[in-house]
Design an enzyme around this catalytic site. Sequence first.
Site, PDB file in Angstrom:
ATOM      1  N   GLU A  46     -24.250  90.409  69.288  1.00 16.33           N
ATOM      2  CA  GLU A  46     -23.714  89.530  69.290  1.00 16.33           C
ATOM      3  C   GLU A  46     -23.116  90.139  71.199  1.00 16.33           C
ATOM      4  O   GLU A  46     -23.361  90.820  71.687  1.00 16.33           O
ATOM      5  CB  GLU A  46     -22.094  91.080  68.825  1.00 16.33           C
ATOM      6  CG  GLU A  46     -20.919  91.139  69.097  1.00 16.33           C
ATOM      7  CD  GLU A  46     -20.103  92.054  69.059  1.00 16.33           C
ATOM      8  OE1 GLU A  46     -20.018  93.387  68.666  1.00 16.33           O
ATOM      9  OE2 GLU A  46     -18.359  91.480  68.600  1.00 16.33           O
ATOM     10  N   ASN A 106     -15.414  85.058  70.780  1.00 16.85           N
ATOM     11  CA  ASN A 106     -16.626  85.815  70.603  1.00 16.85           C
ATOM     12  C   ASN A 106     -17.261  84.729  69.814  1.00 16.85           C
ATOM     13  O   ASN A 106     -17.365  85.178  68.367  1.00 16.85           O
ATOM     14  CB  ASN A 106     -16.253  87.076  70.135  1.00 16.85           C
ATOM     15  CG  ASN A 106     -17.268  87.963  69.959  1.00 16.85           C
ATOM     16  OD1 ASN A 106     -18.268  88.062  69.546  1.00 16.85           O
ATOM     17  ND2 ASN A 106     -17.211  89.255  70.161  1.00 16.85           N
ATOM     18  N   LYS A 123     -15.837  84.417  66.258  1.00 15.64           N
ATOM     19  CA  LYS A 123     -15.295  86.280  65.218  1.00 15.64           C
ATOM     20  C   LYS A 123     -13.746  85.784  65.082  1.00 15.64           C
ATOM     21  O   LYS A 123     -13.022  85.705  65.858  1.00 15.64           O
ATOM     22  CB  LYS A 123     -15.317  86.749  66.032  1.00 15.64           C
ATOM     23  CG  LYS A 123     -15.640  88.171  65.741  1.00 15.64           C
ATOM     24  CD  LYS A 123     -15.878  89.265  66.172  1.00 15.64           C
ATOM     25  CE  LYS A 123     -16.198  90.988  66.188  1.00 15.64           C
ATOM     26  NZ  LYS A 123     -16.458  92.209  66.404  1.00 15.64           N
ATOM     27  N   GLU A 142     -11.222  94.111  72.573  1.00 18.11           N
ATOM     28  CA  GLU A 142     -11.598  92.757  71.990  1.00 18.11           C
ATOM     29  C   GLU A 142     -10.090  92.171  71.693  1.00 18.11           C
ATOM     30  O   GLU A 142     -10.142  90.871  72.474  1.00 18.11           O
ATOM     31  CB  GLU A 142     -12.485  92.442  70.743  1.00 18.11           C
ATOM     32  CG  GLU A 142     -13.628  93.376  70.610  1.00 18.11           C
ATOM     33  CD  GLU A 142     -14.800  93.091  69.573  1.00 18.11           C
ATOM     34  OE1 GLU A 142     -14.541  91.694  68.757  1.00 18.11           O
ATOM     35  OE2 GLU A 142     -15.078  93.914  69.166  1.00 18.11           O
ATOM     36  N   CYS A 168     -20.195  91.879  64.251  1.00 20.26           N
ATOM     37  CA  CYS A 168     -20.108  92.312  63.963  1.00 20.26           C
ATOM     38  C   CYS A 168     -19.334  93.302  63.007  1.00 20.26           C
ATOM     39  O   CYS A 168     -18.988  93.801  61.577  1.00 20.26           O
ATOM     40  CB  CYS A 168     -19.667  92.927  65.071  1.00 20.26           C
ATOM     41  SG  CYS A 168     -19.356  95.071  65.724  1.00 20.26           S
ATOM     42  N   ASN A 193     -22.061  95.175  68.293  1.00 19.94           N
ATOM     43  CA  ASN A 193     -21.932  96.451  69.302  1.00 19.94           C
ATOM     44  C   ASN A 193     -21.356  97.117  68.084  1.00 19.94           C
ATOM     45  O   ASN A 193     -20.226  97.343  68.552  1.00 19.94           O
ATOM     46  CB  ASN A 193     -21.346  95.623  70.339  1.00 19.94           C
ATOM     47  CG  ASN A 193     -22.162  94.360  71.370  1.00 19.94           C
ATOM     48  OD1 ASN A 193     -22.722  95.085  72.274  1.00 19.94           O
ATOM     49  ND2 ASN A 193     -22.309  93.442  71.158  1.00 19.94           N
TER      50      ASN A 193
END
Length: 306
Positions: A46, A106, A123, A142, A168, A193
């Site tokens: 990611e 993302n 994402k 995020e 993730c 991550n």
Amino acid sequence: MRERVIGAAQMGPIQKSDSREAVVSRMLALLDRAAAQGCDLVVYPELALTTFFPRWYMEDQAEIDGWFEREMPNAATRPLFDRAREHGIAISFGYAELTPEGHHFNTSILTDRQGNIVGKYRKVHLPGHVEYDAARDFQHLEKRYFEPGDLGFETFDNEGTLMGMCICNDRRWPETWRVMGLQGVELVMLGYNTPSVNSQNRGEGLSKRLYHSELSVTAGAYQNATWAVAVAKAGVEDGFPLMGGTIIVDPDGFVVARTTGEGDELIAAHCDMERCQFGKTTIFDFARHRRVEHYGRITSQTGVER
Ligand code: CDV
């Protein structure tokens, strides 16, 4: 191609000051190692091109946008696409995407072995928070910098293998896996991550965090009879540790390859896609065994209700 040689290209830390070009040169070195091992597909983490910038609180939109890519490939990443094409290796990697309309996602992309982008995922399950949170040991913003993905969990026929992606935190949600499982997915690729420390519970410990990651991926693979590749960005970024734990998992939920450290590291495995068929036609033959009349809450409600 029913048998693929899949590489998981774990990346060590990327510091705030590292340029995209410096990062891409590390990705190229991993790609060359993968070629030497006969890989035809390589999966990177990611947000592979930068440090995990959502740990930093920013207000200046120009500064924020500096972490995003406005096109893919671009000048910095073109060498990666070119080298992948030369080697005949398909690649998947994550990056922060800024669309021409001004949307921030993302994102992960997937190429074929000729370097053409054949799949994109944005994402869906964004962890963290929007505003600065003084109660945390460190920030995870995020929800501040990204919008939830708008592409769903699509699968892509990439030269005879049905592939899907997630990113993730998505790996911890069974819904992620089942939506792809319901399309007959044979390979799920994901990068992550994951901080080595829980910002809201510093006593949690690294081993529990590694266990929960592996549990999520092995369960998702088994319950949907699919191969899975989960790839870390690991090591200490500007003082903030990220865990390793990169794995390749078979359709029975067993780990067939794993990294040992927290630096740039390439692992590979021969993955026969035909091995998905047993689970898909027996215990997880969805058409015969699923009882959708009892699953309404899955899509009609988010929080807990009685
Ligand atoms: N990048 C992530 O999505 N990280 C989350 C952390 C915040 C728990 C993860 O699920 O690994």
